[in-house]
Design a protein around this motif. Structure first.
Motif, PDB file in Angstrom:
ATOM      1  N   LEU A  90       1.472  -1.234   0.410  1.00  0.00           N
ATOM      2  CA  LEU A  90       0.460  -0.099  -0.337  1.00  0.00           C
ATOM      3  C   LEU A  90       0.727   1.192  -0.413  1.00  0.00           C
ATOM      4  O   LEU A  90       0.344   2.720  -0.578  1.00  0.00           O
ATOM      5  CB  LEU A  90      -1.440   0.097   1.608  1.00  0.00           C
ATOM      6  CG  LEU A  90      -2.007  -1.073   0.859  1.00  0.00           C
ATOM      7  CD1 LEU A  90      -3.155  -1.065   2.728  1.00  0.00           C
ATOM      8  CD2 LEU A  90      -2.908  -0.583  -0.166  1.00  0.00           C
ATOM      9  N   LYS A  91       1.967   0.972   0.747  1.00  0.00           N
ATOM     10  CA  LYS A  91       2.990   1.917   1.058  1.00  0.00           C
ATOM     11  C   LYS A  91       3.287   2.478  -0.215  1.00  0.00           C
ATOM     12  O   LYS A  91       3.582   3.847  -1.081  1.00  0.00           O
ATOM     13  CB  LYS A  91       4.014   1.436   1.368  1.00  0.00           C
ATOM     14  CG  LYS A  91       4.681   3.163   1.839  1.00  0.00           C
ATOM     15  CD  LYS A  91       4.800   3.659   3.419  1.00  0.00           C
ATOM     16  CE  LYS A  91       5.291   5.427   3.126  1.00  0.00           C
ATOM     17  NZ  LYS A  91       5.316   6.230   3.596  1.00  0.00           N
ATOM     18  N   LYS A  92       3.849   1.598  -1.644  1.00  0.00           N
ATOM     19  CA  LYS A  92       4.253   1.205  -2.735  1.00  0.00           C
ATOM     20  C   LYS A  92       3.233   1.945  -3.639  1.00  0.00           C
ATOM     21  O   LYS A  92       3.140   3.088  -4.687  1.00  0.00           O
ATOM     22  CB  LYS A  92       4.730   0.453  -2.929  1.00  0.00           C
ATOM     23  CG  LYS A  92       6.218   0.332  -4.267  1.00  0.00           C
ATOM     24  CD  LYS A  92       6.518  -0.785  -4.804  1.00  0.00           C
ATOM     25  CE  LYS A  92       5.744  -2.340  -4.898  1.00  0.00           C
ATOM     26  NZ  LYS A  92       5.569  -3.765  -4.685  1.00  0.00           N
ATOM     27  N   LEU A 113      -4.445   3.378   4.132  1.00  0.00           N
ATOM     28  CA  LEU A 113      -5.591   2.628   4.284  1.00  0.00           C
ATOM     29  C   LEU A 113      -5.980   2.851   6.012  1.00  0.00           C
ATOM     30  O   LEU A 113      -4.684   2.290   6.661  1.00  0.00           O
ATOM     31  CB  LEU A 113      -5.076   1.193   4.796  1.00  0.00           C
ATOM     32  CG  LEU A 113      -5.799  -0.273   5.129  1.00  0.00           C
ATOM     33  CD1 LEU A 113      -7.644   0.389   4.597  1.00  0.00           C
ATOM     34  CD2 LEU A 113      -5.287  -1.670   5.074  1.00  0.00           C
ATOM     35  N   LEU A 114      -6.861   2.591   6.266  1.00  0.00           N
ATOM     36  CA  LEU A 114      -7.543   3.340   7.826  1.00  0.00           C
ATOM     37  C   LEU A 114      -8.737   2.393   8.111  1.00  0.00           C
ATOM     38  O   LEU A 114      -9.388   2.087   7.643  1.00  0.00           O
ATOM     39  CB  LEU A 114      -8.083   5.066   7.809  1.00  0.00           C
ATOM     40  CG  LEU A 114      -8.682   5.003   9.271  1.00  0.00           C
ATOM     41  CD1 LEU A 114      -8.036   4.998  10.086  1.00  0.00           C
ATOM     42  CD2 LEU A 114     -10.437   5.844   8.737  1.00  0.00           C
ATOM     43  N   THR A 138      -4.711  -5.746  10.503  1.00  0.00           N
ATOM     44  CA  THR A 138      -5.110  -5.900   8.464  1.00  0.00           C
ATOM     45  C   THR A 138      -3.972  -5.786   8.353  1.00  0.00           C
ATOM     46  O   THR A 138      -4.667  -5.816   6.682  1.00  0.00           O
ATOM     47  CB  THR A 138      -6.908  -5.014   8.490  1.00  0.00           C
ATOM     48  OG1 THR A 138      -5.714  -3.659   9.076  1.00  0.00           O
ATOM     49  CG2 THR A 138      -7.691  -5.483   9.699  1.00  0.00           C
ATOM     50  N   GLY A 139      -3.162  -5.008   8.343  1.00  0.00           N
ATOM     51  CA  GLY A 139      -2.505  -4.580   7.651  1.00  0.00           C
ATOM     52  C   GLY A 139      -2.286  -2.460   7.150  1.00  0.00           C
ATOM     53  O   GLY A 139      -1.684  -2.075   6.709  1.00  0.00           O
ATOM     54  N   TRP A 162       1.760  10.248   4.004  1.00  0.00           N
ATOM     55  CA  TRP A 162       1.697   8.615   3.713  1.00  0.00           C
ATOM     56  C   TRP A 162       2.246   8.535   1.663  1.00  0.00           C
ATOM     57  O   TRP A 162       3.063   7.437   2.120  1.00  0.00           O
ATOM     58  CB  TRP A 162       0.066   7.407   3.660  1.00  0.00           C
ATOM     59  CG  TRP A 162       0.828   5.987   3.643  1.00  0.00           C
ATOM     60  CD1 TRP A 162       0.767   6.222   2.034  1.00  0.00           C
ATOM     61  CD2 TRP A 162       0.601   4.921   4.467  1.00  0.00           C
ATOM     62  NE1 TRP A 162       0.278   4.842   2.079  1.00  0.00           N
ATOM     63  CE2 TRP A 162       0.365   3.875   3.842  1.00  0.00           C
ATOM     64  CE3 TRP A 162       1.818   4.726   5.770  1.00  0.00           C
ATOM     65  CZ2 TRP A 162       0.761   2.762   4.020  1.00  0.00           C
ATOM     66  CZ3 TRP A 162       1.759   3.677   6.721  1.00  0.00           C
ATOM     67  CH2 TRP A 162       1.479   2.394   5.166  1.00  0.00           C
ATOM     68  N   LYS A 163       1.979   9.708   1.867  1.00  0.00           N
ATOM     69  CA  LYS A 163       2.249   9.818   0.276  1.00  0.00           C
ATOM     70  C   LYS A 163       3.541  10.221   0.182  1.00  0.00           C
ATOM     71  O   LYS A 163       4.176   9.853  -1.057  1.00  0.00           O
ATOM     72  CB  LYS A 163       1.341  10.423  -0.677  1.00  0.00           C
ATOM     73  CG  LYS A 163      -0.356   9.894  -0.812  1.00  0.00           C
ATOM     74  CD  LYS A 163      -0.879  10.771  -1.402  1.00  0.00           C
ATOM     75  CE  LYS A 163      -2.538   9.926  -2.092  1.00  0.00           C
ATOM     76  NZ  LYS A 163      -2.060   9.203  -3.353  1.00  0.00           N
TER      77      LYS A 163
END
Lengths: 223, 113
Positions: A28-30, A35-36, A133-134, A220-221
């Motif tokens: 998700l980072k990539k 994600l919340l 959950t990641g 995060w971005k």
């Protein structure tokens, strides 16, 4: 018959899930998708809060919602009316989502177009706390009618959350809810938890919450 | 009552481990649970037969070892069992303590043929 053996496993039951969660977080980072993981008891106002949150942010970012429920799709219908992309996940009787189910949900949602993915976890303060959950960040909603003693009763949930939304503050005067005591109890378990009092109904506090999300998505971005 | 989902996870881990180690029949599964884990041994025992139904673990026995929850007093440094002392340091009486262990939920070992 072969001989009797003792085989040592010595593994945390959550080890497999933790590994999958870590992998999903990296992916998700990539993809630059935040994600919340949103958790609470049933009836705390998760869906109403989400509707207001989406309204506050939808012009600035692309939002996707995963509705996790044991059954039914009433919440998904409500959310779809906001214009956000929504998919329904059925846990088939399970009381929580794990990293693998979350990944299936993310695949269904597609990350290319999504800046902020919100997982509305199953309404429950116990099991969802046990399973990573990641997610990038965890948030929970505690509503005033549930009582200010919940941090004492469900300590793990308050320990793993980054934000505590205290919802339905518009009816606080009708309940013996001590906001200060609740905040102290939560902070004793988790000194870093951010407490935001809101009323999803009147809209009070929603801007502060939306601002927190804005900052988190941006961070995060960037990194 | 959220034990069933977690016990199903136990079954998954044990089945995978058993296949990798060419185990054909499992006699006993041994779990270790911290005193302050949210998993209640009584309920784990109750849901176990349902969770193992139709798996390699069907018919196996379940043993649970309880691990003591210990804390360290933030005021004087004493390490003490939390539950027995109700979170209050037996040396100085402070209730400000850091939990060292007690939330574990481990699969310790399997006994098998």
């Amino acid at each position: 018959m072969s001989e009797f053996r003792i085989l040592e496993i010595k593994q945390s039951v959550f080890a497999d899930n933790d590994k999958q969660a870590e992998e999903l977080r990296k992916e998700l980072k990539k993809e630059k998708t935040f994600l919340l993981n949103l958790m609470s008891s049933p009836g705390s106002g998760k869906t109403t809060t989400l509707t207001k949150t989406i309204a506050a942010l939808k012009d600035e970012m692309k939002i996707g919602v995963m509705e996790a429920d044991i059954d039914s799709d009433v919440d998904a219908h409500t959310i779809s009316e906001t214009g956000a992309k929504v998919i329904q996940l059925h846990t088939g009787g399970m009381c929580h989502l794990d990293a693998d189910m979350t990944k299936q949900g993310i695949l269904g949602l597609g990350t290319e177009e999504i800046d902020l993915a919100i997982l509305e976890n199953v309404g429950n303060l116990v099991c969802p706390a046990e399973f990573d959950t990641g997610s990038s960040k965890n948030a929970m909603i505690l509503s005033v009618p549930e009582g200010d003693d919940k941090p004492l009763k469900y300590p793990l949930m308050f320990t793993i959350c980054d934000v505590l939304l205290v919802n339905k503050i518009d009816v606080m005067e009708y309940f013996d809810f001590d906001l200060k005591a609740c905040e102290e109890r939560a902070k004793k378990l988790n000194p870093n938890i951010k407490v935001i009092p809101i009323s999803a109904k009147t809209g009070e506090g929603i801007e502060e919450w939306a601002q927190w999300l804005r900052e988190q998505v941006k961070k995060w971005k960037e990194a | 009552m959220h034990e069933l989902g977690v016990v199903i996870e136990v079954v998954n881990v044990v089945e995978k481990f058993a296949r990798e180690n060419e185990v054909e029949e499992i006699d006993t599964v041994v779990l270790q649970i911290g005193e302050l884990s949210s998993m209640i041994p009584k309920y784990i025992r109750e849901v176990y037969p349902a969770a193992v139904d139709g798996t390699l673990l069907e018919g196996s026995k379940l043993e649970i070892e309880i691990l003591t929850a210990n804390g360290r007093c933030q005021a004087c440094g004493t390490v003490f069992p939390l539950v027995k002392n109700e979170g209050v340091c037996p040396t100085c009486g402070s209730s400000d303590c850091e939990m060292l262990c007690g939330r574990e939920f481990y699969i310790k070992e399997i006994r098998c043929f």
